[in-house]
Design a protein around this motif. Sequence first.
Motif, PDB file in Angstrom:
ATOM      1  N   LEU A  31     -45.741 -17.880  10.207  1.00 49.23           N
ATOM      2  CA  LEU A  31     -44.521 -17.944   9.906  1.00 49.23           C
ATOM      3  C   LEU A  31     -43.744 -18.581  11.205  1.00 49.23           C
ATOM      4  O   LEU A  31     -44.154 -18.337  12.173  1.00 49.23           O
ATOM      5  CB  LEU A  31     -43.840 -16.482   9.511  1.00 49.23           C
ATOM      6  N   VAL A  49     -44.678  -5.629  11.642  1.00 48.41           N
ATOM      7  CA  VAL A  49     -45.679  -5.310  10.902  1.00 48.41           C
ATOM      8  C   VAL A  49     -46.166  -6.236   9.599  1.00 48.41           C
ATOM      9  O   VAL A  49     -45.235  -6.711   9.084  1.00 48.41           O
ATOM     10  CB  VAL A  49     -45.053  -3.746  10.216  1.00 48.41           C
ATOM     11  N   ASN A 107     -52.177 -11.025  13.044  1.00 43.93           N
ATOM     12  CA  ASN A 107     -52.062 -10.446  14.642  1.00 43.93           C
ATOM     13  C   ASN A 107     -50.481 -10.148  14.616  1.00 43.93           C
ATOM     14  O   ASN A 107     -49.857  -9.748  15.696  1.00 43.93           O
ATOM     15  CB  ASN A 107     -52.150 -11.584  15.499  1.00 43.93           C
ATOM     16  N   GLU A 108     -49.870  -9.588  13.463  1.00 40.94           N
ATOM     17  CA  GLU A 108     -48.576  -9.257  13.547  1.00 40.94           C
ATOM     18  C   GLU A 108     -48.140  -7.989  14.578  1.00 40.94           C
ATOM     19  O   GLU A 108     -47.181  -8.113  15.202  1.00 40.94           O
ATOM     20  CB  GLU A 108     -47.971  -8.783  12.048  1.00 40.94           C
ATOM     21  N   LYS A 166     -46.247 -20.184  28.498  1.00 44.67           N
ATOM     22  CA  LYS A 166     -47.740 -20.546  28.599  1.00 44.67           C
ATOM     23  C   LYS A 166     -47.915 -21.946  29.147  1.00 44.67           C
ATOM     24  O   LYS A 166     -48.944 -22.011  29.884  1.00 44.67           O
ATOM     25  CB  LYS A 166     -48.476 -20.461  26.910  1.00 44.67           C
ATOM     26  N   LYS A 167     -46.943 -22.882  28.977  1.00 48.47           N
ATOM     27  CA  LYS A 167     -46.967 -24.237  29.479  1.00 48.47           C
ATOM     28  C   LYS A 167     -46.718 -24.432  30.616  1.00 48.47           C
ATOM     29  O   LYS A 167     -47.234 -25.167  31.538  1.00 48.47           O
ATOM     30  CB  LYS A 167     -46.224 -24.991  28.433  1.00 48.47           C
ATOM     31  N   ALA A 201     -51.637 -15.115  11.808  1.00 48.95           N
ATOM     32  CA  ALA A 201     -50.832 -14.378  10.811  1.00 48.95           C
ATOM     33  C   ALA A 201     -50.586 -14.989   9.668  1.00 48.95           C
ATOM     34  O   ALA A 201     -51.751 -15.440   8.690  1.00 48.95           O
ATOM     35  CB  ALA A 201     -49.375 -14.446  11.772  1.00 48.95           C
ATOM     36  N   GLY A 202     -49.334 -15.674   9.356  1.00 48.91           N
ATOM     37  CA  GLY A 202     -49.074 -16.255   7.903  1.00 48.91           C
ATOM     38  C   GLY A 202     -50.095 -17.519   7.733  1.00 48.91           C
ATOM     39  O   GLY A 202     -50.379 -17.729   6.670  1.00 48.91           O
ATOM     40  N   LEU A 222     -41.189 -18.527  13.849  1.00 43.86           N
ATOM     41  CA  LEU A 222     -40.608 -17.587  14.324  1.00 43.86           C
ATOM     42  C   LEU A 222     -39.002 -18.007  14.595  1.00 43.86           C
ATOM     43  O   LEU A 222     -38.170 -17.166  14.642  1.00 43.86           O
ATOM     44  CB  LEU A 222     -41.068 -17.442  15.920  1.00 43.86           C
ATOM     45  N   TYR A 231     -41.773 -12.603  22.661  1.00 44.73           N
ATOM     46  CA  TYR A 231     -43.140 -13.486  22.345  1.00 44.73           C
ATOM     47  C   TYR A 231     -42.745 -14.781  22.174  1.00 44.73           C
ATOM     48  O   TYR A 231     -43.699 -15.422  22.838  1.00 44.73           O
ATOM     49  CB  TYR A 231     -43.405 -12.920  20.738  1.00 44.73           C
ATOM     50  N   ALA A 245     -49.755 -22.160  12.577  1.00 41.21           N
ATOM     51  CA  ALA A 245     -49.377 -21.089  13.506  1.00 41.21           C
ATOM     52  C   ALA A 245     -48.445 -19.931  12.887  1.00 41.21           C
ATOM     53  O   ALA A 245     -47.955 -19.155  13.393  1.00 41.21           O
ATOM     54  CB  ALA A 245     -48.385 -21.631  14.522  1.00 41.21           C
TER      55      ALA A 245
HETATM   56  C1  LIG Z   1     -41.097  -3.993   6.077  1.00 41.33           C
HETATM   57  C2  LIG Z   1     -41.439  -5.310   6.139  1.00 41.33           C
HETATM   58  C3  LIG Z   1     -41.456  -5.929   7.388  1.00 41.33           C
HETATM   59  C4  LIG Z   1     -42.031  -7.731   7.377  1.00 41.33           C
HETATM   60  C5  LIG Z   1     -41.915  -7.717   8.874  1.00 41.33           C
HETATM   61  C6  LIG Z   1     -42.205  -9.480   9.086  1.00 41.33           C
HETATM   62  C7  LIG Z   1     -43.511  -9.549   8.890  1.00 41.33           C
HETATM   63  C8  LIG Z   1     -43.859 -11.140   9.285  1.00 41.33           C
HETATM   64  C9  LIG Z   1     -45.027 -11.587   8.787  1.00 41.33           C
HETATM   65  C10 LIG Z   1     -45.930 -12.620   9.408  1.00 41.33           C
HETATM   66  C11 LIG Z   1     -45.760 -12.912  10.909  1.00 41.33           C
HETATM   67  C12 LIG Z   1     -46.049 -14.226  11.148  1.00 41.33           C
HETATM   68  O1  LIG Z   1     -46.589 -15.221  10.552  1.00 41.33           O
HETATM   69  S1  LIG Z   1     -45.182 -14.360  12.553  1.00 41.33           S
HETATM   70  C13 LIG Z   1     -46.011 -15.952  13.540  1.00 41.33           C
HETATM   71  C14 LIG Z   1     -47.249 -15.453  14.182  1.00 41.33           C
HETATM   72  N1  LIG Z   1     -47.836 -16.627  14.847  1.00 41.33           N
HETATM   73  C15 LIG Z   1     -48.453 -16.375  16.125  1.00 41.33           C
HETATM   74  O2  LIG Z   1     -48.605 -15.441  16.770  1.00 41.33           O
HETATM   75  C16 LIG Z   1     -49.026 -17.587  16.410  1.00 41.33           C
HETATM   76  C17 LIG Z   1     -48.171 -18.205  17.563  1.00 41.33           C
HETATM   77  N2  LIG Z   1     -48.629 -19.362  18.281  1.00 41.33           N
HETATM   78  C18 LIG Z   1     -49.696 -19.625  18.836  1.00 41.33           C
HETATM   79  O3  LIG Z   1     -50.274 -18.616  19.167  1.00 41.33           O
HETATM   80  C19 LIG Z   1     -50.153 -20.989  19.475  1.00 41.33           C
HETATM   81  O4  LIG Z   1     -48.753 -21.838  19.380  1.00 41.33           O
HETATM   82  C20 LIG Z   1     -51.179 -21.772  18.578  1.00 41.33           C
HETATM   83  C21 LIG Z   1     -52.521 -21.206  19.031  1.00 41.33           C
HETATM   84  C22 LIG Z   1     -50.926 -21.395  17.225  1.00 41.33           C
HETATM   85  C23 LIG Z   1     -51.346 -23.219  18.972  1.00 41.33           C
HETATM   86  O5  LIG Z   1     -51.144 -23.337  20.541  1.00 41.33           O
HETATM   87  P1  LIG Z   1     -51.032 -24.705  21.223  1.00 41.33           P
HETATM   88  O6  LIG Z   1     -51.417 -24.134  22.655  1.00 41.33           O
HETATM   89  O7  LIG Z   1     -51.648 -25.840  20.484  1.00 41.33           O
HETATM   90  O8  LIG Z   1     -49.457 -24.699  20.977  1.00 41.33           O
HETATM   91  P2  LIG Z   1     -48.261 -24.218  21.621  1.00 41.33           P
HETATM   92  O9  LIG Z   1     -48.440 -22.661  21.974  1.00 41.33           O
HETATM   93  O10 LIG Z   1     -48.109 -24.642  23.179  1.00 41.33           O
HETATM   94  O11 LIG Z   1     -47.146 -24.093  20.601  1.00 41.33           O
HETATM   95  C24 LIG Z   1     -46.468 -25.708  20.568  1.00 41.33           C
HETATM   96  C25 LIG Z   1     -44.916 -25.186  20.261  1.00 41.33           C
HETATM   97  O12 LIG Z   1     -44.654 -24.740  18.956  1.00 41.33           O
HETATM   98  C26 LIG Z   1     -44.168 -23.232  19.293  1.00 41.33           C
HETATM   99  N3  LIG Z   1     -44.879 -22.349  18.390  1.00 41.33           N
HETATM  100  C27 LIG Z   1     -45.956 -21.888  18.091  1.00 41.33           C
HETATM  101  N4  LIG Z   1     -46.079 -21.051  17.284  1.00 41.33           N
HETATM  102  C28 LIG Z   1     -44.867 -20.809  16.409  1.00 41.33           C
HETATM  103  C29 LIG Z   1     -44.365 -20.305  15.429  1.00 41.33           C
HETATM  104  N5  LIG Z   1     -45.261 -19.451  14.663  1.00 41.33           N
HETATM  105  N6  LIG Z   1     -43.101 -20.531  15.101  1.00 41.33           N
HETATM  106  C30 LIG Z   1     -42.506 -21.233  15.869  1.00 41.33           C
HETATM  107  N7  LIG Z   1     -42.620 -21.930  16.880  1.00 41.33           N
HETATM  108  C31 LIG Z   1     -44.002 -21.790  17.356  1.00 41.33           C
HETATM  109  C32 LIG Z   1     -44.183 -23.078  20.885  1.00 41.33           C
HETATM  110  O13 LIG Z   1     -43.112 -22.282  20.953  1.00 41.33           O
HETATM  111  C33 LIG Z   1     -44.099 -24.219  21.297  1.00 41.33           C
HETATM  112  O14 LIG Z   1     -42.781 -24.547  21.321  1.00 41.33           O
HETATM  113  P3  LIG Z   1     -42.131 -25.553  22.521  1.00 41.33           P
HETATM  114  O15 LIG Z   1     -43.164 -26.708  22.649  1.00 41.33           O
HETATM  115  O16 LIG Z   1     -40.616 -25.536  22.231  1.00 41.33           O
HETATM  116  O17 LIG Z   1     -42.809 -24.854  23.847  1.00 41.33           O
END
Ligand SMILES: CCCCCCCC/C=C\CC(=O)SCCNC(=O)CCNC(=O)[C@H](O)C(C)(C)COP(=O)(O)OP(=O)(O)OC[C@H]1O[C@@H](n2cnc3c(N)ncnc32)[C@H](O)[C@@H]1OP(=O)(O)O
Length: 302
Positions: free
Chosen positions: A108, A184, A177-178, A300-301, A152-153, A110, A293, A106
């Motif tokens: 980084l 960004v 998708n940041e 969603k759940k 993303a990450g 969050l 976010y 998923a």
């Molecule tokens: C000048 C310099 C600037 C620099 C700026 C910062 C740059 C940052 C760079 C990178 C960014 C990232 O990587 S940010 C992370 C982006 N990720 C996403 O957008 C994905 C989010 N997640 C989803 O879309 C979905 O969870 C999934 C498609 C990956 C899976 O879906 P599924 O239905 O199987 O699971 P849930 O959505 O129900 O999730 C379960 C559980 O996990 C928690 N969750 C999901 N993703 C994250 C995450 N990335 N970090 C922490 N937690 C996450 C979600 O909230 C659920 O939690 P609960 O059970 O407590 O509700």
Amino acid sequence: MALVAGMRVGSRVLFRPWAWLPGAALGRKESAARGRVGARGFGSQRVLVEPDPAAGIAVMKLKSPPVNSLSLELLTEFVISLEKLENDKTFRGIILTSDCPGVFSAGLDLMEMCGKNPAHYAEYWKAVQELWLRLYLSNLVLIAAINGACPAGGCLISLTCDYRVLADNPKYVIGLNETLLGIVAPFWFKDTLVNTIGHRTSERALQLGILFPPAEALQVGMVDKVVPEDQVQSTALSVMAQWLSIPDHARQLTKNMMRKATADRLVKQRDSDIQNFVGFISRDSIQKSLQVYLGKLRQKKG
Ligand SMILES: CCCCCCCC/C=C\CC(=O)SCCNC(=O)CCNC(=O)[C@H](O)C(C)(C)COP(=O)(O)OP(=O)(O)OC[C@H]1O[C@@H](n2cnc3c(N)ncnc32)[C@H](O)[C@@H]1OP(=O)(O)O
């Protein structure tokens, strides 16, 4: 600013990810990281490694349920396992995949970027940088067997690999998708994408935060092959065999020639990149966007 131990390798000071592990674990982890891998599986709580020394490869499975979000712990264990394989001459390639059903990673975590202090953000970002540098400059052949959603990450990790095989499931979207989170993608995320799919497609994909479904991901070159879900692993293995048929030395030098300039851009400004991240992520407006976010993800759940 957190104190993070470094070690010099060639002209680079590398971050020692195990340096903050609790005292009791440190000696064991450090010596394990230096030992040979052998034929038995090894790994840690969040990273399973299944070595096949005869074939010269290992399958590395991320196992940090529910979604393999890249927490500090997962990043740390990932780098340790990677280093262990990199230092063992038995191994020439790694297949990187997920042990969490339906999700490659998923991205980084969050929770690491919300409501923490600047020292924590700095420590976290340094670990993200370190993993990217290690993967991007790895001498091993890295093949991503993407068996789940890859935003993303998670996408960044797959983009550091030499080849990407994606399971054909409309839920398994991939992309940076940041912007959808109101953040960004840093320049080295952007560079990694541009090096893979080209400038124009990256410009559109990054601004719109596009998460590509499999057929489109294949079309834009985000992945190299899309196969039925039950063939991801076997396809990755046969692609690996093809890559390993090339003499290591020539392939490694070529890989380095293609990637070094991109990696050097970050190496030269790691500290300022950390400062930029800390400044950016600490802003009230950014914290608010991330909270919104996270709230949507949780709703969603409901
Ligand atoms: C000048 C310099 C600037 C620099 C700026 C910062 C740059 C940052 C760079 C990178 C960014 C990232 O990587 S940010 C992370 C982006 N990720 C996403 O957008 C994905 C989010 N997640 C989803 O879309 C979905 O969870 C999934 C498609 C990956 C899976 O879906 P599924 O239905 O199987 O699971 P849930 O959505 O129900 O999730 C379960 C559980 O996990 C928690 N969750 C999901 N993703 C994250 C995450 N990335 N970090 C922490 N937690 C996450 C979600 O909230 C659920 O939690 P609960 O059970 O407590 O509700």
